[in-house]
Design an enzyme around this catalytic site. Structure first.
Site, PDB file in Angstrom:
ATOM      1  N   LYS A  53      33.329  70.166  58.548  1.00 35.65           N
ATOM      2  CA  LYS A  53      33.914  68.860  57.877  1.00 35.65           C
ATOM      3  C   LYS A  53      34.416  69.462  56.610  1.00 35.65           C
ATOM      4  O   LYS A  53      35.662  69.121  56.125  1.00 35.65           O
ATOM      5  CB  LYS A  53      33.100  67.882  57.724  1.00 35.65           C
ATOM      6  N   GLN A  97      25.358  62.386  57.016  1.00 39.52           N
ATOM      7  CA  GLN A  97      25.370  63.103  58.126  1.00 39.52           C
ATOM      8  C   GLN A  97      24.259  62.590  58.936  1.00 39.52           C
ATOM      9  O   GLN A  97      22.988  62.515  58.435  1.00 39.52           O
ATOM     10  CB  GLN A  97      25.167  64.657  58.129  1.00 39.52           C
ATOM     11  N   ASP A 120      33.272  57.061  57.791  1.00 38.23           N
ATOM     12  CA  ASP A 120      32.907  57.153  59.020  1.00 38.23           C
ATOM     13  C   ASP A 120      33.144  55.822  59.994  1.00 38.23           C
ATOM     14  O   ASP A 120      33.058  56.009  61.200  1.00 38.23           O
ATOM     15  CB  ASP A 120      31.123  57.537  59.284  1.00 38.23           C
TER      16      ASP A 120
END
Ligand code: NDP
Length: 288
Positions: A53, A97, A120
């Site tokens: 990412k 994460q 997200d």
């Protein structure tokens, strides 16, 4: 043979488009969009995801910061970091994460991220807006699937989409996205799960079948109507490498189009994170 829906190639194309938009945005505002990634512990898959990412951010000209915290980080320490990032004007998107170590309440962390930085799209505010039909940040994997279909000229509107899997990060938001009263959506959506009866009969009615289960080769050729489009979200780690949830070799003979694993949905997920981070930077610039 089915058309292969090449997510890797489309991701490259879309990342080049995003890079051009980032450069234009930076020129207009003097601001470079920035993503803060928070990684806790030693989960090797998470380490790879975060590394990929961040590399993607750098490739499109975004700032990226890594907060790599030890396994024994407490919930209070993590919440304090997220609050600090929420208040930092240089940070436009925050990525925590998952999964987090067991001493941390994952839901509390996800909700601690400011709705303005929830790239997200997992927070209650983002999901609430989506459910209301006024989406802001869409979860990256479902959004990537929608783009993969649309950019391959596969119509979604009016078609019957059957999703197998109802998780909060894939199946459920994907159903909400594809049934939106909006261009590129307007599908008739059926969602199946582990308690669904006669699953194969239901998937066989679909124009588009999406498998997001987490079981190798779950979706067989006899569960797919000839000519249907098949999207495989699954990432299953076997000794021989990654496989999806679809019995690819058999299903590609029946389907009109199909995503491979790897190289299908996965690369699109990262690309949508970049898209969301740029959206967050724009949102921030417009609300200053
Ligand atoms: P979850 O484990 O959270 O959810 C799995 C879903 O599949 C659940 O809804 C479950 O039903 C359903 N399910 C399990 N077994 C069956 C069965 N026998 N019949 C019907 N439904 C079943 O997984 P995720 O949604 O997080 O992920 C799904 C897969 O996608 C995984 O392989 C994951 O690695 C992958 N993934 C890939 C991403 C990418 O970028 N390509 C991103 C995110 C995930 P129930 O709700 O009843 O338990």
């Amino acid at each position: 043979m089915a058309l292969i829906l090449d997510g890797k190639k489309l991701a490259q194309t879309m990342q080049a488009e995003i890079a051009a938009e980032v450069a234009k945005f930076a020129q207009q505002t003097g601001v470079r969009p920035g993503l803060a990634a928070v990684l806790v512990g030693e989960n090797s898959a998470s380490q790879v995801y975060v590394r990929n990412k961040r590399a993607a951010c750098q490739k499109v000209g975004m700032e990226s910061w890594l907060y790599d915290l030890p396994e024994l980080t407490t919930q209070a320490q993590l919440l304090e970091l997220v609050q600090r990032l929420n208040a930092d004007a240089n940070v436009h998107g925050i990525l925590v994460q998952l999964p987090l170590p067991k001493q941390i309440d994952e839901a509390a962390l996800v909700q601690a991220v400011s709705p303005e930085k929830d790239v997200d799209g997992f927070g209650v505010y983002s999901l609430g807006l989506l459910a209301m039909g006024k989406p802001r940040f869409l979860p990256c994997t479902p959004l990537g699937i929608q783009q993969l279909l649309l950019r391959n000229n596969i119509a979604i509107e009016g078609r019957h989409v059957v999703i197998v899997g109802r998780s909060n990060i894939v199946g459920k938001p994907l159903a909400l996205i594809l049934m939106q009263k909006a261009a590129g959506a307007n599908a008739t959506v059926t969602v199946c799960h582990s308690k669904s009866e006669r699953l194969g009969e239901i998937t066989k009615q679909a124009d588009i079948v999406i498998a997001a289960i987490g079981q190798t080769h779950f979706l067989k050729a006899d569960m797919v109507r000839p000519g249907a489009v098949v999207v495989d979200v699954g990432i299953n780690r076997l000794p021989g490498g990654l496989t999806g949830d679809v019995d690819f070799a058999a299903v590609e003979k029946v389907a009109s189009a199909i995503t491979p694993v790897p190289g299908g949905v996965g690369p699109m997920t990262i690309t949508m994170l970049l898209h969301n981070t740029l959206q967050a930077a724009r949102f921030h610039a417009n609300n200053r």
